[in-house]
Design a protein around this motif. Structure first.
Motif, PDB file in Angstrom:
ATOM      1  N   GLY A   7       0.814  -1.210   0.000  1.00 39.36           N
ATOM      2  CA  GLY A   7       0.000   0.000   0.000  1.00 39.36           C
ATOM      3  C   GLY A   7       0.847   1.259   0.000  1.00 39.36           C
ATOM      4  O   GLY A   7       0.541   2.236  -0.708  1.00 39.36           O
ATOM      5  N   VAL A   8       1.928   1.246   0.768  1.00 37.14           N
ATOM      6  CA  VAL A   8       2.835   2.407   0.814  1.00 37.14           C
ATOM      7  C   VAL A   8       3.519   2.593  -0.532  1.00 37.14           C
ATOM      8  O   VAL A   8       3.648   3.713  -1.040  1.00 37.14           O
ATOM      9  N   LEU A   9       3.939   1.476  -1.147  1.00 40.90           N
ATOM     10  CA  LEU A   9       4.605   1.582  -2.446  1.00 40.90           C
ATOM     11  C   LEU A   9       3.651   2.093  -3.529  1.00 40.90           C
ATOM     12  O   LEU A   9       4.057   2.854  -4.413  1.00 40.90           O
ATOM     13  N   LEU A  10       2.384   1.705  -3.466  1.00 45.49           N
ATOM     14  CA  LEU A  10       1.407   2.216  -4.433  1.00 45.49           C
ATOM     15  C   LEU A  10       1.175   3.706  -4.220  1.00 45.49           C
ATOM     16  O   LEU A  10       1.018   4.463  -5.190  1.00 45.49           O
ATOM     17  N   ASP A  11       1.140   4.141  -2.959  1.00 44.77           N
ATOM     18  CA  ASP A  11       1.014   5.575  -2.683  1.00 44.77           C
ATOM     19  C   ASP A  11       2.199   6.337  -3.271  1.00 44.77           C
ATOM     20  O   ASP A  11       2.049   7.413  -3.852  1.00 44.77           O
ATOM     21  N   HIS A  12       3.394   5.777  -3.095  1.00 42.16           N
ATOM     22  CA  HIS A  12       4.587   6.405  -3.673  1.00 42.16           C
ATOM     23  C   HIS A  12       4.484   6.469  -5.189  1.00 42.16           C
ATOM     24  O   HIS A  12       4.726   7.512  -5.803  1.00 42.16           O
ATOM     25  N   ALA A  13       4.102   5.344  -5.810  1.00 40.69           N
ATOM     26  CA  ALA A  13       4.047   5.281  -7.270  1.00 40.69           C
ATOM     27  C   ALA A  13       3.015   6.238  -7.849  1.00 40.69           C
ATOM     28  O   ALA A  13       3.192   6.765  -8.947  1.00 40.69           O
ATOM     29  N   SER A  14       1.933   6.483  -7.111  1.00 44.49           N
ATOM     30  CA  SER A  14       0.871   7.362  -7.601  1.00 44.49           C
ATOM     31  C   SER A  14       1.146   8.825  -7.312  1.00 44.49           C
ATOM     32  O   SER A  14       0.441   9.703  -7.817  1.00 44.49           O
ATOM     33  N   GLY A  15       2.153   9.096  -6.496  1.00 42.73           N
ATOM     34  CA  GLY A  15       2.427  10.478  -6.112  1.00 42.73           C
ATOM     35  C   GLY A  15       1.631  10.936  -4.912  1.00 42.73           C
ATOM     36  O   GLY A  15       1.690  12.098  -4.530  1.00 42.73           O
ATOM     37  N   ALA A  16       0.882  10.013  -4.282  1.00 47.07           N
ATOM     38  CA  ALA A  16       0.028  10.384  -3.154  1.00 47.07           C
ATOM     39  C   ALA A  16       0.771  10.352  -1.823  1.00 47.07           C
ATOM     40  O   ALA A  16       0.291  10.909  -0.836  1.00 47.07           O
ATOM     41  N   ALA A  17       1.935   9.711  -1.776  1.00 51.06           N
ATOM     42  CA  ALA A  17       2.659   9.578  -0.512  1.00 51.06           C
ATOM     43  C   ALA A  17       3.339  10.897  -0.134  1.00 51.06           C
ATOM     44  O   ALA A  17       3.792  11.641  -1.007  1.00 51.06           O
ATOM     45  N   PRO A  18       3.439  11.188   1.162  1.00 48.23           N
ATOM     46  CA  PRO A  18       4.232  12.345   1.592  1.00 48.23           C
ATOM     47  C   PRO A  18       5.675  12.186   1.122  1.00 48.23           C
ATOM     48  O   PRO A  18       6.155  11.064   0.908  1.00 48.23           O
ATOM     49  N   ALA A  19       6.384  13.288   0.975  1.00 48.64           N
ATOM     50  CA  ALA A  19       7.763  13.247   0.474  1.00 48.64           C
ATOM     51  C   ALA A  19       8.640  12.341   1.326  1.00 48.64           C
ATOM     52  O   ALA A  19       9.477  11.596   0.796  1.00 48.64           O
ATOM     53  N   ALA A  20       8.458  12.378   2.646  1.00 51.88           N
ATOM     54  CA  ALA A  20       9.296  11.565   3.533  1.00 51.88           C
ATOM     55  C   ALA A  20       9.109  10.078   3.267  1.00 51.88           C
ATOM     56  O   ALA A  20      10.073   9.298   3.299  1.00 51.88           O
ATOM     57  N   ILE A  21       7.879   9.665   2.991  1.00 51.17           N
ATOM     58  CA  ILE A  21       7.602   8.247   2.729  1.00 51.17           C
ATOM     59  C   ILE A  21       8.188   7.831   1.386  1.00 51.17           C
ATOM     60  O   ILE A  21       8.741   6.729   1.240  1.00 51.17           O
ATOM     61  N   SER A  22       8.095   8.701   0.390  1.00 52.43           N
ATOM     62  CA  SER A  22       8.692   8.382  -0.904  1.00 52.43           C
ATOM     63  C   SER A  22      10.206   8.232  -0.789  1.00 52.43           C
ATOM     64  O   SER A  22      10.797   7.318  -1.379  1.00 52.43           O
ATOM     65  N   VAL A  23      10.832   9.114  -0.025  1.00 54.13           N
ATOM     66  CA  VAL A  23      12.282   9.012   0.176  1.00 54.13           C
ATOM     67  C   VAL A  23      12.622   7.717   0.907  1.00 54.13           C
ATOM     68  O   VAL A  23      13.597   7.036   0.576  1.00 54.13           O
ATOM     69  N   LEU A  24      11.809   7.354   1.888  1.00 55.19           N
ATOM     70  CA  LEU A  24      12.020   6.095   2.611  1.00 55.19           C
ATOM     71  C   LEU A  24      11.964   4.907   1.656  1.00 55.19           C
ATOM     72  O   LEU A  24      12.822   4.013   1.691  1.00 55.19           O
ATOM     73  N   ALA A  25      10.960   4.893   0.776  1.00 57.36           N
ATOM     74  CA  ALA A  25      10.809   3.794  -0.177  1.00 57.36           C
ATOM     75  C   ALA A  25      12.000   3.730  -1.135  1.00 57.36           C
ATOM     76  O   ALA A  25      12.546   2.649  -1.396  1.00 57.36           O
ATOM     77  N   LEU A  26      12.413   4.882  -1.644  1.00 56.29           N
ATOM     78  CA  LEU A  26      13.529   4.909  -2.580  1.00 56.29           C
ATOM     79  C   LEU A  26      14.845   4.549  -1.900  1.00 56.29           C
ATOM     80  O   LEU A  26      15.715   3.916  -2.511  1.00 56.29           O
ATOM     81  N   SER A 118      13.342  19.517   5.412  1.00 51.11           N
ATOM     82  CA  SER A 118      12.808  19.486   4.047  1.00 51.11           C
ATOM     83  C   SER A 118      11.831  18.342   3.827  1.00 51.11           C
ATOM     84  O   SER A 118      11.067  18.352   2.851  1.00 51.11           O
ATOM     85  N   LEU A 119      11.842  17.352   4.714  1.00 46.51           N
ATOM     86  CA  LEU A 119      10.934  16.211   4.582  1.00 46.51           C
ATOM     87  C   LEU A 119       9.843  16.197   5.642  1.00 46.51           C
ATOM     88  O   LEU A 119       8.918  15.388   5.569  1.00 46.51           O
ATOM     89  N   SER A 120       9.957  17.059   6.634  1.00 47.09           N
ATOM     90  CA  SER A 120       8.968  17.108   7.717  1.00 47.09           C
ATOM     91  C   SER A 120       7.875  18.109   7.368  1.00 47.09           C
ATOM     92  O   SER A 120       8.110  19.103   6.683  1.00 47.09           O
ATOM     93  N   GLU A 121       6.684  17.817   7.834  1.00 40.20           N
ATOM     94  CA  GLU A 121       5.529  18.685   7.606  1.00 40.20           C
ATOM     95  C   GLU A 121       4.547  18.455   8.749  1.00 40.20           C
ATOM     96  O   GLU A 121       4.783  17.580   9.590  1.00 40.20           O
ATOM     97  N   PRO A 122       3.492  19.239   8.838  1.00 37.87           N
ATOM     98  CA  PRO A 122       2.554  19.041   9.954  1.00 37.87           C
ATOM     99  C   PRO A 122       2.091  17.589  10.062  1.00 37.87           C
ATOM    100  O   PRO A 122       1.595  17.014   9.097  1.00 37.87           O
ATOM    101  N   GLY A 123       2.311  16.993  11.226  1.00 40.84           N
ATOM    102  CA  GLY A 123       1.906  15.615  11.461  1.00 40.84           C
ATOM    103  C   GLY A 123       2.909  14.574  11.013  1.00 40.84           C
ATOM    104  O   GLY A 123       2.695  13.374  11.227  1.00 40.84           O
ATOM    105  N   ILE A 124       4.011  14.987  10.384  1.00 39.50           N
ATOM    106  CA  ILE A 124       5.018  14.051   9.897  1.00 39.50           C
ATOM    107  C   ILE A 124       6.405  14.543  10.294  1.00 39.50           C
ATOM    108  O   ILE A 124       6.787  15.662   9.948  1.00 39.50           O
TER     109      ILE A 124
END
Length: 214
Positions: A7-26, A118-124
């Motif tokens: 589910g996290v990888l699909l969020d990353h692939a769709s562009g829906a994941a927060p930047a921090a999660i995409s960086v984590l996946a990559l 640069s990767l942190s935001e409200p709630g993350i």
């Protein structure tokens, strides 16, 4: 679980994941060929979805991002960062983007952190985490998911041992106490989707004191 869930990888692939999660996946993809292959599969699935839903309205940047990643060169199997510290390239780039001198800050339990603005935001909250041999993070729970990628060294908690390239996922309500394994310091990249809550009120108060004054 030592790999990021689908589910996290699909969020990353769709562009829906927060930047921090995409960086984590990559970052994990640089360390684990399995994750790199699963990301490619998720991106291919999203590309098919966009093609089948051609009449739907999508943000142009999202669709362009998915298609662009599919056109990017595929990394060689097992390829890792060439940086001398073996930090994944995607994290090295983000550290450079911070634009200021980065220093470890003391926190409760003898751990040290570098918060990545640069990767942190409200709630993350996104940060690098370091624990020396024999140290542990005091028992704590989470309001929401926490993802911790091991960059070097290893640690264990109640669910197992996590080594370089592994991701420890702590869901909302899960309580654990990570402890460094072996003689090497453990350095991780962590993303907290909610607040960390220490089981001990004294530890919580001490952690707030350190975060405010150090």
């Amino acid at each position: 679980m030592t790999v990021i869930d689908d589910g996290v990888l699909l969020d990353h692939a769709s562009g829906a994941a927060p930047a921090a999660i995409s960086v984590l996946a990559l970052a994990q993809a640089e360390l684990k060929p399995e994750t790199a292959a699963r990301i490619r599969l998720a991106e291919a699935a999203m590309a098919v979805f966009f093609e089948e839903e051609a009449g739907a309205v999508f943000e142009p940047a999202v669709q362009a991002g998915v298609m662009g990643r599919l056109d990017a060169p595929e990394p060689s199997e097992g390829e890792e960062s060439s940086d001398s510290s073996n930090v994944p390239r995607v994290l090295v780039d983000r550290l450079a983007d911070e634009g200021k001198a980065l220093a470890w800050k003391r926190r409760a339990g003898g751990r040290a952190e570098i918060r990545l603005q640069s990767l942190s935001e409200p709630g993350i909250d996104a940060f690098l985490l370091r624990l020396d041999p024999g140290r542990s993070i005091p028992q704590h729970g989470h309001d929401d998911d926490e993802y911790t990628l091991v960059i070097s060294g290893s640690f264990q908690d109640e669910n197992g041992v996590y080594e370089r390239g592994d991701v420890c996922t702590a869901g909302a309500g899960r309580v654990h106490r990570p402890v460094v394994v072996g003689d090497e310091p453990c350095v991780c990249f962590a993303v907290n989707m909610g607040r960390m809550r220490f089981s001990s009120p004294l530890v919580a108060a001490y952690d707030r004191f350190l975060s405010r004054y150090f």
